[in-house]
Enzyme design. Structure first.
Site, PDB file in Angstrom:
ATOM      1  N   VAL A  14       0.665  -1.127   0.065  1.00 48.26           N
ATOM      2  CA  VAL A  14       0.040   0.261   0.179  1.00 48.26           C
ATOM      3  C   VAL A  14       0.825   1.234  -0.177  1.00 48.26           C
ATOM      4  O   VAL A  14       0.642   2.152  -0.930  1.00 48.26           O
ATOM      5  CB  VAL A  14      -0.664   0.033   1.378  1.00 48.26           C
ATOM      6  N   THR A 118      -6.077  -0.829   6.879  1.00 48.39           N
ATOM      7  CA  THR A 118      -7.090  -1.359   7.104  1.00 48.39           C
ATOM      8  C   THR A 118      -7.409  -1.694   8.962  1.00 48.39           C
ATOM      9  O   THR A 118      -6.627  -2.311   9.021  1.00 48.39           O
ATOM     10  CB  THR A 118      -7.205  -3.084   6.191  1.00 48.39           C
ATOM     11  N   CYS A 258      -5.318  -9.474   3.931  1.00 46.76           N
ATOM     12  CA  CYS A 258      -6.639  -8.682   3.621  1.00 46.76           C
ATOM     13  C   CYS A 258      -8.425  -9.515   3.806  1.00 46.76           C
ATOM     14  O   CYS A 258      -8.921  -9.212   4.950  1.00 46.76           O
ATOM     15  CB  CYS A 258      -6.877  -7.865   2.192  1.00 46.76           C
TER      16      CYS A 258
END
Ligand SMILES: NC(=O)c1ccc[n+]([C@@H]2O[C@H](COP(=O)([O-])OP(=O)(O)OC[C@H]3O[C@@H](n4cnc5c(N)ncnc54)[C@H](O)[C@@H]3O)[C@@H](O)[C@H]2O)c1
Length: 443
Positions: A14, A118, A258
Protein backbone atom coordinates in the site's frame (compact mmCIF):
# COMPACT_ATOMS: atom_id res chain seq x y z
CA UNK A 1 -1.11 22.25 -0.27
CA UNK A 2 1.62 22.15 -2.90
CA UNK A 3 4.38 23.26 -0.59
CA UNK A 4 3.57 20.67 2.07
CA UNK A 5 5.76 17.66 2.65
CA UNK A 6 4.15 14.24 2.91
CA UNK A 7 5.63 11.37 4.91
CA UNK A 8 4.46 7.84 4.13
CA UNK A 9 4.99 5.47 7.07
CA UNK A 10 5.23 1.83 5.93
CA UNK A 11 6.30 1.12 2.34
CA UNK A 12 4.68 -2.21 1.50
CA UNK A 13 2.02 -3.07 -1.04
CA UNK A 14 0.00 0.00 0.00
CA UNK A 15 2.61 2.54 1.07
CA UNK A 16 5.03 2.28 -1.86
CA UNK A 17 2.52 3.01 -4.67
CA UNK A 18 1.27 5.98 -2.62
CA UNK A 19 4.77 7.29 -2.05
CA UNK A 20 5.60 6.93 -5.74
CA UNK A 21 2.43 8.73 -6.80
CA UNK A 22 2.70 11.58 -4.30
CA UNK A 23 6.43 11.75 -5.04
CA UNK A 24 5.68 12.75 -8.64
CA UNK A 25 4.11 16.03 -7.42
CA UNK A 26 4.97 16.79 -3.80
CA UNK A 27 8.03 16.59 -1.58
CA UNK A 28 7.56 13.09 -0.17
CA UNK A 29 9.46 11.05 2.40
CA UNK A 30 9.05 7.29 2.42
CA UNK A 31 9.84 5.74 5.81
CA UNK A 32 9.93 2.07 6.79
CA UNK A 33 11.22 0.29 9.89
CA UNK A 34 12.64 -2.45 7.67
CA UNK A 35 16.18 -1.38 6.71
CA UNK A 36 16.39 -4.04 3.98
CA UNK A 37 13.24 -2.68 2.36
CA UNK A 38 14.62 0.88 2.37
CA UNK A 39 17.88 -0.36 0.90
CA UNK A 40 16.14 -2.09 -2.02
CA UNK A 41 13.87 0.92 -2.64
CA UNK A 42 16.86 3.26 -2.69
CA UNK A 43 18.22 0.99 -5.42
CA UNK A 44 14.92 1.31 -7.30
CA UNK A 45 14.02 -2.31 -6.70
CA UNK A 46 10.61 -3.46 -5.41
CA UNK A 47 10.58 -7.11 -4.30
CA UNK A 48 6.75 -6.96 -4.29
CA UNK A 49 7.01 -6.64 -8.09
CA UNK A 50 4.63 -3.67 -8.19
CA UNK A 51 6.93 -0.80 -9.17
CA UNK A 52 9.16 -0.56 -12.21
CA UNK A 53 12.41 1.35 -12.59
CA UNK A 54 10.43 3.98 -14.50
CA UNK A 55 7.98 4.40 -11.61
CA UNK A 56 10.90 5.22 -9.31
CA UNK A 57 12.39 7.66 -11.81
CA UNK A 58 9.06 9.47 -12.25
CA UNK A 59 8.79 10.06 -8.48
CA UNK A 60 11.40 12.80 -8.56
CA UNK A 61 10.38 14.44 -5.26
CA UNK A 62 10.47 11.19 -3.29
CA UNK A 63 13.26 10.15 -0.97
CA UNK A 64 13.45 7.09 1.24
CA UNK A 65 14.68 6.97 4.83
CA UNK A 66 15.11 4.51 7.64
CA UNK A 67 16.03 7.06 10.32
CA UNK A 68 13.04 8.12 12.43
CA UNK A 69 13.92 11.81 12.40
CA UNK A 70 13.90 11.69 8.61
CA UNK A 71 10.15 12.32 8.77
CA UNK A 72 10.30 15.41 10.98
CA UNK A 73 9.86 17.93 8.16
CA UNK A 74 6.50 16.56 7.07
CA UNK A 75 3.17 18.28 7.67
CA UNK A 76 1.08 15.37 6.39
CA UNK A 77 1.71 11.85 7.67
CA UNK A 78 0.13 8.85 5.96
CA UNK A 79 0.28 5.56 7.87
CA UNK A 80 0.16 2.30 5.87
CA UNK A 81 1.49 -0.36 8.24
CA UNK A 82 0.25 -3.97 8.62
CA UNK A 83 -2.87 -4.81 10.62
CA UNK A 84 -2.79 -8.61 11.01
CA UNK A 85 -4.56 -10.92 13.45
CA UNK A 86 -2.89 -12.83 16.26
CA UNK A 87 -2.99 -16.59 16.79
CA UNK A 88 -6.39 -16.20 18.49
CA UNK A 89 -7.68 -14.33 15.43
CA UNK A 90 -7.92 -11.07 17.32
CA UNK A 91 -6.82 -7.78 15.72
CA UNK A 92 -3.16 -7.00 16.24
CA UNK A 93 -2.94 -3.21 15.95
CA UNK A 94 0.53 -2.97 17.48
CA UNK A 95 2.16 -1.70 14.24
CA UNK A 96 -0.56 0.94 13.96
CA UNK A 97 0.07 2.09 17.53
CA UNK A 98 3.86 2.03 17.07
CA UNK A 99 3.57 4.11 13.89
CA UNK A 100 1.23 6.53 15.71
CA UNK A 101 3.72 6.83 18.51
CA UNK A 102 6.52 7.58 16.03
CA UNK A 103 4.47 10.22 14.21
CA UNK A 104 3.39 11.71 17.54
CA UNK A 105 7.04 12.45 18.35
CA UNK A 106 7.29 14.80 15.38
CA UNK A 107 3.75 16.18 15.23
CA UNK A 108 3.48 19.97 14.97
CA UNK A 109 0.60 22.40 15.17
CA UNK A 110 -1.56 22.20 12.05
CA UNK A 111 -0.28 18.77 10.96
CA UNK A 112 -2.57 16.07 9.57
CA UNK A 113 -2.24 12.30 10.11
CA UNK A 114 -4.06 10.04 7.65
CA UNK A 115 -4.51 6.33 8.30
CA UNK A 116 -4.67 3.97 5.31
CA UNK A 117 -4.26 0.66 7.15
CA UNK A 118 -7.38 -1.46 7.24
CA UNK A 119 -8.92 -1.58 10.70
CA UNK A 120 -12.25 -1.79 12.55
CA UNK A 121 -14.60 1.20 12.80
CA UNK A 122 -13.69 3.41 15.81
CA UNK A 123 -10.02 2.29 15.85
CA UNK A 124 -8.57 5.53 14.44
CA UNK A 125 -10.22 7.84 16.94
CA UNK A 126 -10.46 5.50 19.93
CA UNK A 127 -7.07 3.78 19.71
CA UNK A 128 -4.70 5.78 17.51
CA UNK A 129 -5.58 9.38 18.32
CA UNK A 130 -4.89 8.92 22.08
CA UNK A 131 -1.37 7.72 21.19
CA UNK A 132 -0.82 10.75 18.95
CA UNK A 133 -1.99 13.05 21.75
CA UNK A 134 0.10 11.31 24.41
CA UNK A 135 3.36 11.33 22.44
CA UNK A 136 2.95 14.81 20.94
CA UNK A 137 1.41 16.62 23.90
CA UNK A 138 -0.90 18.28 21.35
CA UNK A 139 -4.71 18.41 21.37
CA UNK A 140 -6.76 16.53 18.78
CA UNK A 141 -8.87 18.69 16.46
CA UNK A 142 -7.35 21.80 17.92
CA UNK A 143 -3.62 21.42 17.27
CA UNK A 144 -3.61 18.52 14.81
CA UNK A 145 -6.13 16.70 12.65
CA UNK A 146 -6.71 13.15 11.48
CA UNK A 147 -8.17 11.39 8.46
CA UNK A 148 -8.87 7.88 7.29
CA UNK A 149 -8.61 6.82 3.66
CA UNK A 150 -8.77 3.07 3.11
CA UNK A 151 -6.75 1.46 0.37
CA UNK A 152 -8.52 -0.61 -2.29
CA UNK A 153 -5.61 -1.78 -4.45
CA UNK A 154 -5.48 -5.39 -5.52
CA UNK A 155 -1.93 -6.84 -5.62
CA UNK A 156 -1.03 -8.45 -8.93
CA UNK A 157 -3.83 -6.56 -10.71
CA UNK A 158 -2.38 -4.24 -13.35
CA UNK A 159 -5.75 -2.77 -14.29
CA UNK A 160 -7.21 -1.67 -10.98
CA UNK A 161 -4.40 0.44 -9.57
CA UNK A 162 -4.10 3.26 -7.04
CA UNK A 163 -4.97 6.11 -9.39
CA UNK A 164 -7.88 4.50 -11.18
CA UNK A 165 -9.87 3.25 -8.20
CA UNK A 166 -12.22 5.74 -6.51
CA UNK A 167 -10.68 6.63 -3.15
CA UNK A 168 -12.74 6.98 0.03
CA UNK A 169 -11.58 9.92 2.13
CA UNK A 170 -12.59 11.35 5.50
CA UNK A 171 -11.38 13.83 8.09
CA UNK A 172 -11.82 14.68 11.74
CA UNK A 173 -13.24 18.18 11.02
CA UNK A 174 -15.00 19.51 7.91
CA UNK A 175 -11.93 21.61 7.03
CA UNK A 176 -9.52 18.70 7.51
CA UNK A 177 -11.81 16.42 5.50
CA UNK A 178 -11.86 18.93 2.65
CA UNK A 179 -8.07 19.27 2.69
CA UNK A 180 -7.54 15.49 2.77
CA UNK A 181 -10.04 14.95 -0.02
CA UNK A 182 -8.32 17.59 -2.17
CA UNK A 183 -4.94 15.99 -1.55
CA UNK A 184 -6.11 12.59 -2.81
CA UNK A 185 -8.17 14.12 -5.62
CA UNK A 186 -4.92 15.61 -6.94
CA UNK A 187 -3.48 12.13 -7.64
CA UNK A 188 -6.51 9.84 -8.08
CA UNK A 189 -7.82 10.12 -11.63
CA UNK A 190 -10.90 8.03 -10.81
CA UNK A 191 -11.93 10.64 -8.23
CA UNK A 192 -12.67 10.53 -4.51
CA UNK A 193 -15.68 9.90 -2.32
CA UNK A 194 -15.68 12.03 0.82
CA UNK A 195 -17.33 9.98 3.57
CA UNK A 196 -19.23 11.85 6.29
CA UNK A 197 -16.96 10.61 9.10
CA UNK A 198 -13.84 8.62 9.87
CA UNK A 199 -16.00 5.81 11.29
CA UNK A 200 -17.95 5.54 8.04
CA UNK A 201 -14.73 5.35 6.02
CA UNK A 202 -13.32 2.65 8.34
CA UNK A 203 -16.55 0.63 8.17
CA UNK A 204 -16.66 0.89 4.37
CA UNK A 205 -13.33 -0.88 4.00
CA UNK A 206 -14.24 -3.54 6.56
CA UNK A 207 -17.51 -4.47 4.83
CA UNK A 208 -16.02 -4.59 1.33
CA UNK A 209 -13.79 -7.45 2.41
CA UNK A 210 -16.40 -9.13 4.63
CA UNK A 211 -18.82 -9.19 1.70
CA UNK A 212 -16.23 -10.81 -0.54
CA UNK A 213 -15.35 -13.37 2.13
CA UNK A 214 -19.00 -14.36 2.60
CA UNK A 215 -19.61 -14.67 -1.13
CA UNK A 216 -16.62 -16.98 -1.49
CA UNK A 217 -17.77 -18.94 1.56
CA UNK A 218 -21.10 -19.60 -0.16
CA UNK A 219 -19.24 -20.95 -3.20
CA UNK A 220 -17.10 -23.12 -0.94
CA UNK A 221 -20.17 -24.49 0.81
CA UNK A 222 -21.65 -25.32 -2.59
CA UNK A 223 -18.39 -27.08 -3.54
CA UNK A 224 -18.66 -29.20 -0.36
CA UNK A 225 -22.30 -30.09 -1.14
CA UNK A 226 -21.69 -30.86 -4.83
CA UNK A 227 -18.65 -32.98 -4.03
CA UNK A 228 -20.97 -35.24 -2.01
CA UNK A 229 -23.48 -35.31 -4.83
CA UNK A 230 -20.83 -36.08 -7.46
CA UNK A 231 -21.52 -32.85 -9.37
CA UNK A 232 -18.76 -30.66 -10.82
CA UNK A 233 -19.22 -27.26 -9.11
CA UNK A 234 -17.54 -25.40 -11.97
CA UNK A 235 -20.06 -26.85 -14.43
CA UNK A 236 -22.89 -25.63 -12.20
CA UNK A 237 -21.39 -22.16 -11.84
CA UNK A 238 -20.76 -21.88 -15.56
CA UNK A 239 -24.42 -22.59 -16.21
CA UNK A 240 -25.66 -20.35 -13.38
CA UNK A 241 -23.60 -17.41 -14.63
CA UNK A 242 -25.77 -17.21 -17.72
CA UNK A 243 -28.40 -15.53 -15.50
CA UNK A 244 -27.94 -11.74 -15.51
CA UNK A 245 -27.94 -11.30 -11.74
CA UNK A 246 -25.93 -14.37 -10.65
CA UNK A 247 -22.75 -13.11 -8.95
CA UNK A 248 -19.62 -14.60 -10.57
CA UNK A 249 -17.78 -15.81 -7.45
CA UNK A 250 -15.85 -19.09 -7.40
CA UNK A 251 -14.84 -21.48 -4.60
CA UNK A 252 -11.25 -21.43 -3.37
CA UNK A 253 -8.73 -20.91 -0.64
CA UNK A 254 -9.03 -17.52 1.04
CA UNK A 255 -5.57 -16.41 2.11
CA UNK A 256 -3.69 -13.13 2.15
CA UNK A 257 -3.70 -10.27 4.59
CA UNK A 258 -7.10 -8.76 3.66
CA UNK A 259 -10.13 -10.95 2.89
CA UNK A 260 -9.28 -13.67 5.40
CA UNK A 261 -8.25 -11.18 8.09
CA UNK A 262 -10.43 -8.08 7.97
CA UNK A 263 -13.71 -9.86 8.86
CA UNK A 264 -12.13 -10.69 12.22
CA UNK A 265 -11.69 -6.95 12.81
CA UNK A 266 -15.42 -6.49 12.29
CA UNK A 267 -16.23 -9.49 14.49
CA UNK A 268 -13.98 -8.07 17.22
CA UNK A 269 -15.56 -4.63 17.32
CA UNK A 270 -19.11 -5.99 17.03
CA UNK A 271 -18.47 -8.33 19.98
CA UNK A 272 -17.09 -5.49 22.07
CA UNK A 273 -20.42 -3.72 21.48
CA UNK A 274 -22.36 -6.84 22.57
CA UNK A 275 -23.26 -8.33 19.19
CA UNK A 276 -21.74 -11.62 18.03
CA UNK A 277 -21.89 -11.74 14.23
CA UNK A 278 -23.18 -15.03 12.82
CA UNK A 279 -22.99 -14.66 9.04
CA UNK A 280 -19.53 -13.08 9.03
CA UNK A 281 -18.17 -15.69 11.47
CA UNK A 282 -19.71 -18.58 9.51
CA UNK A 283 -18.12 -17.30 6.31
CA UNK A 284 -14.75 -17.40 8.04
CA UNK A 285 -15.48 -20.86 9.45
CA UNK A 286 -16.31 -22.33 6.04
CA UNK A 287 -13.38 -20.70 4.27
CA UNK A 288 -11.01 -21.94 6.95
CA UNK A 289 -12.26 -25.51 6.36
CA UNK A 290 -11.09 -25.55 2.76
CA UNK A 291 -7.44 -26.66 3.17
CA UNK A 292 -8.62 -29.86 4.90
CA UNK A 293 -11.39 -30.36 2.36
CA UNK A 294 -8.93 -30.04 -0.53
CA UNK A 295 -6.44 -32.49 1.01
CA UNK A 296 -9.21 -35.02 1.70
CA UNK A 297 -10.49 -34.71 -1.84
CA UNK A 298 -6.98 -35.35 -3.20
CA UNK A 299 -6.70 -38.50 -1.10
CA UNK A 300 -10.12 -39.67 -2.33
CA UNK A 301 -9.07 -39.08 -5.92
CA UNK A 302 -5.90 -41.12 -5.36
CA UNK A 303 -7.87 -43.96 -3.74
CA UNK A 304 -10.25 -44.11 -6.67
CA UNK A 305 -7.21 -44.71 -8.88
CA UNK A 306 -5.84 -47.39 -6.54
CA UNK A 307 -3.00 -45.18 -5.26
CA UNK A 308 -2.56 -45.35 -1.48
CA UNK A 309 -2.15 -42.00 0.29
CA UNK A 310 0.79 -43.37 2.25
CA UNK A 311 3.92 -42.33 0.36
CA UNK A 312 1.96 -40.90 -2.56
CA UNK A 313 4.01 -38.12 -4.17
CA UNK A 314 2.03 -34.92 -4.50
CA UNK A 315 3.10 -31.75 -6.29
CA UNK A 316 1.38 -28.49 -5.36
CA UNK A 317 1.70 -25.75 -7.96
CA UNK A 318 1.62 -22.36 -6.26
CA UNK A 319 2.19 -21.14 -2.70
CA UNK A 320 1.37 -17.43 -2.91
CA UNK A 321 -2.05 -16.35 -1.69
CA UNK A 322 -3.13 -15.33 -5.18
CA UNK A 323 -2.13 -15.52 -8.81
CA UNK A 324 0.69 -13.49 -10.40
CA UNK A 325 1.68 -11.99 -7.06
CA UNK A 326 4.67 -12.92 -4.83
CA UNK A 327 2.77 -12.29 -1.56
CA UNK A 328 2.86 -15.37 0.71
CA UNK A 329 1.17 -13.81 3.76
CA UNK A 330 -1.52 -16.07 5.24
CA UNK A 331 -1.15 -18.53 2.40
CA UNK A 332 -3.41 -21.54 2.94
CA UNK A 333 -1.11 -23.85 0.97
CA UNK A 334 0.99 -24.74 4.05
CA UNK A 335 -2.24 -26.00 5.65
CA UNK A 336 -3.06 -28.11 2.58
CA UNK A 337 0.52 -29.43 2.67
CA UNK A 338 0.27 -30.30 6.36
CA UNK A 339 -3.04 -32.13 5.87
CA UNK A 340 -1.48 -34.19 3.06
CA UNK A 341 1.59 -34.93 5.19
CA UNK A 342 -0.78 -36.12 7.94
CA UNK A 343 -2.24 -38.60 5.43
CA UNK A 344 1.30 -39.89 4.86
CA UNK A 345 1.86 -38.26 1.47
CA UNK A 346 5.17 -36.76 0.32
CA UNK A 347 4.55 -33.18 -0.72
CA UNK A 348 6.59 -30.99 -3.05
CA UNK A 349 5.70 -27.37 -3.75
CA UNK A 350 6.73 -25.27 -6.74
CA UNK A 351 6.11 -21.55 -7.12
CA UNK A 352 8.47 -19.43 -9.24
CA UNK A 353 6.98 -16.18 -7.88
CA UNK A 354 7.47 -16.83 -4.18
CA UNK A 355 10.77 -16.12 -2.44
CA UNK A 356 12.07 -19.55 -1.41
CA UNK A 357 13.95 -18.16 1.58
CA UNK A 358 10.88 -16.31 2.86
CA UNK A 359 8.81 -19.47 2.52
CA UNK A 360 11.43 -21.39 4.47
CA UNK A 361 11.60 -18.67 7.12
CA UNK A 362 7.84 -18.25 7.58
CA UNK A 363 6.50 -21.75 6.90
CA UNK A 364 9.57 -23.89 7.54
CA UNK A 365 9.74 -25.93 4.34
CA UNK A 366 11.87 -26.01 1.21
CA UNK A 367 10.35 -25.42 -2.19
CA UNK A 368 11.40 -26.81 -5.54
CA UNK A 369 13.45 -24.94 -8.12
CA UNK A 370 11.51 -26.56 -10.94
CA UNK A 371 8.31 -28.60 -11.03
CA UNK A 372 10.39 -31.69 -11.88
CA UNK A 373 12.09 -31.56 -8.54
CA UNK A 374 12.87 -35.15 -7.85
CA UNK A 375 14.67 -35.71 -11.13
CA UNK A 376 17.00 -32.80 -10.42
CA UNK A 377 17.22 -32.86 -6.67
CA UNK A 378 17.24 -36.55 -5.96
CA UNK A 379 20.99 -36.90 -6.23
CA UNK A 380 21.76 -33.99 -3.94
CA UNK A 381 20.27 -35.33 -0.71
CA UNK A 382 20.98 -32.04 1.03
CA UNK A 383 18.07 -32.05 3.47
CA UNK A 384 15.67 -34.53 4.91
CA UNK A 385 12.95 -33.19 2.63
CA UNK A 386 15.14 -33.73 -0.38
CA UNK A 387 15.99 -37.23 0.77
CA UNK A 388 12.29 -37.92 1.01
CA UNK A 389 12.02 -36.70 -2.53
CA UNK A 390 14.25 -39.49 -3.72
CA UNK A 391 11.22 -41.72 -3.20
CA UNK A 392 9.81 -40.10 -6.26
CA UNK A 393 12.46 -41.95 -8.23
CA UNK A 394 10.52 -45.14 -7.72
CA UNK A 395 9.25 -45.11 -11.32
CA UNK A 396 12.77 -45.35 -12.70
CA UNK A 397 14.55 -42.67 -14.66
CA UNK A 398 11.57 -40.39 -15.00
CA UNK A 399 10.09 -38.48 -12.11
CA UNK A 400 6.39 -39.03 -11.77
CA UNK A 401 3.90 -37.60 -9.33
CA UNK A 402 0.87 -39.49 -8.12
CA UNK A 403 -1.10 -36.30 -7.76
CA UNK A 404 -0.81 -32.67 -8.79
CA UNK A 405 -2.79 -29.85 -7.19
CA UNK A 406 -3.00 -26.64 -9.19
CA UNK A 407 -3.48 -24.23 -6.32
CA UNK A 408 -2.60 -20.83 -7.78
CA UNK A 409 -3.26 -19.76 -11.37
CA UNK A 410 0.08 -18.05 -12.11
CA UNK A 411 0.40 -17.13 -15.76
CA UNK A 412 3.84 -18.76 -15.83
CA UNK A 413 2.22 -22.16 -15.16
CA UNK A 414 0.79 -22.04 -18.68
CA UNK A 415 4.02 -23.61 -19.93
CA UNK A 416 3.56 -26.65 -17.70
CA UNK A 417 1.95 -29.76 -19.14
CA UNK A 418 0.84 -31.55 -15.96
CA UNK A 419 0.47 -34.89 -17.77
CA UNK A 420 4.20 -34.92 -18.46
CA UNK A 421 4.81 -34.89 -14.71
CA UNK A 422 2.19 -37.45 -13.78
CA UNK A 423 2.71 -41.14 -13.15
CA UNK A 424 0.41 -43.94 -14.25
CA UNK A 425 -3.09 -43.44 -12.82
CA UNK A 426 -1.98 -40.13 -11.33
CA UNK A 427 -4.55 -37.39 -10.80
CA UNK A 428 -4.67 -33.67 -11.45
CA UNK A 429 -6.85 -31.69 -9.06
CA UNK A 430 -7.35 -28.18 -10.37
CA UNK A 431 -8.58 -25.66 -7.82
CA UNK A 432 -8.73 -22.84 -10.35
CA UNK A 433 -10.01 -24.39 -13.57
CA UNK A 434 -6.58 -23.48 -14.98
CA UNK A 435 -5.82 -26.69 -16.87
CA UNK A 436 -9.31 -26.94 -18.34
CA UNK A 437 -10.26 -30.47 -19.29
CA UNK A 438 -6.68 -31.68 -18.73
CA UNK A 439 -7.58 -31.93 -15.03
CA UNK A 440 -9.32 -34.97 -13.53
CA UNK A 441 -11.18 -32.95 -10.91
CA UNK A 442 -11.92 -29.31 -10.20
CA UNK A 443 -12.85 -27.55 -6.96
N1 LIG B 1 -1.79 -5.24 0.21
C1 LIG B 1 -2.99 -4.85 -0.19
O1 LIG B 1 -3.40 -5.11 -1.29
C2 LIG B 1 -3.88 -4.04 0.71
C3 LIG B 1 -5.04 -3.53 0.16
C4 LIG B 1 -5.84 -2.74 0.95
C5 LIG B 1 -5.50 -2.50 2.27
N2 LIG B 1 -4.38 -3.04 2.79
C6 LIG B 1 -4.05 -2.74 4.17
O2 LIG B 1 -2.99 -1.80 4.17
C7 LIG B 1 -2.14 -2.01 5.32
C8 LIG B 1 -0.72 -2.25 4.85
O3 LIG B 1 -0.71 -3.43 4.08
P1 LIG B 1 0.47 -3.81 3.11
O4 LIG B 1 -0.03 -4.92 2.27
O5 LIG B 1 1.04 -2.61 2.47
O6 LIG B 1 1.52 -4.37 4.18
P2 LIG B 1 3.05 -4.73 3.90
O7 LIG B 1 3.43 -5.74 4.91
O8 LIG B 1 3.26 -5.00 2.45
O9 LIG B 1 3.81 -3.37 4.22
C9 LIG B 1 3.81 -2.78 5.45
C10 LIG B 1 5.15 -2.10 5.64
O10 LIG B 1 5.08 -1.42 6.88
C11 LIG B 1 6.35 -1.55 7.54
N3 LIG B 1 6.12 -1.31 8.95
C12 LIG B 1 5.65 -2.12 9.90
N4 LIG B 1 5.56 -1.48 11.06
C13 LIG B 1 6.00 -0.22 10.85
C14 LIG B 1 6.15 0.92 11.67
N5 LIG B 1 5.80 0.88 12.95
N6 LIG B 1 6.63 2.04 11.12
C15 LIG B 1 6.99 2.07 9.82
N7 LIG B 1 6.88 1.02 9.00
C16 LIG B 1 6.37 -0.11 9.49
C17 LIG B 1 6.79 -2.96 7.18
O11 LIG B 1 8.19 -3.07 7.32
C18 LIG B 1 6.31 -3.08 5.74
O12 LIG B 1 7.30 -2.71 4.81
C19 LIG B 1 -2.76 -3.15 6.08
O13 LIG B 1 -3.64 -2.65 7.02
C20 LIG B 1 -3.55 -3.90 5.00
O14 LIG B 1 -4.62 -4.64 5.54
C21 LIG B 1 -3.54 -3.80 2.04
Amino acid sequence: MNHQTIAIIGLGYVGLPLALEFGKRYPTIGFDVNAKRICELKNRHDSNLQASDEDFLKAKFLRFCHEEDGIQDAQIYIIAVPTPIDTYKKPDISALLNASSLVGKFLKIGDIVIYESTTYPTCTEQNCVPVLEATSGLVYNQDFFVGYSPERINPGDRQNTLTNIVKITSGSTPAAAKQIDALYASIITAGTHLAPSIKVAEATKAIENAQRDINIALMNELAIIFERLGIDTQDVLEAARTKWNFLPFTPGLVGGHCIGVDPYYLIHIAASFGYHPKIIATGRYINDLMPAFIAQKMVKLLSKNAIPALNANILILGVTFKENCPDIRNSKIPEVRQELLDFGCNVAIYDPLADKNEVKKIYGFEMLDTPVWAEQEAGKKTSSETTKATMIEKTGKKTRYDGIILAVAHKSFETINPHELLGENGVIYDLKGFFGRKAHARL
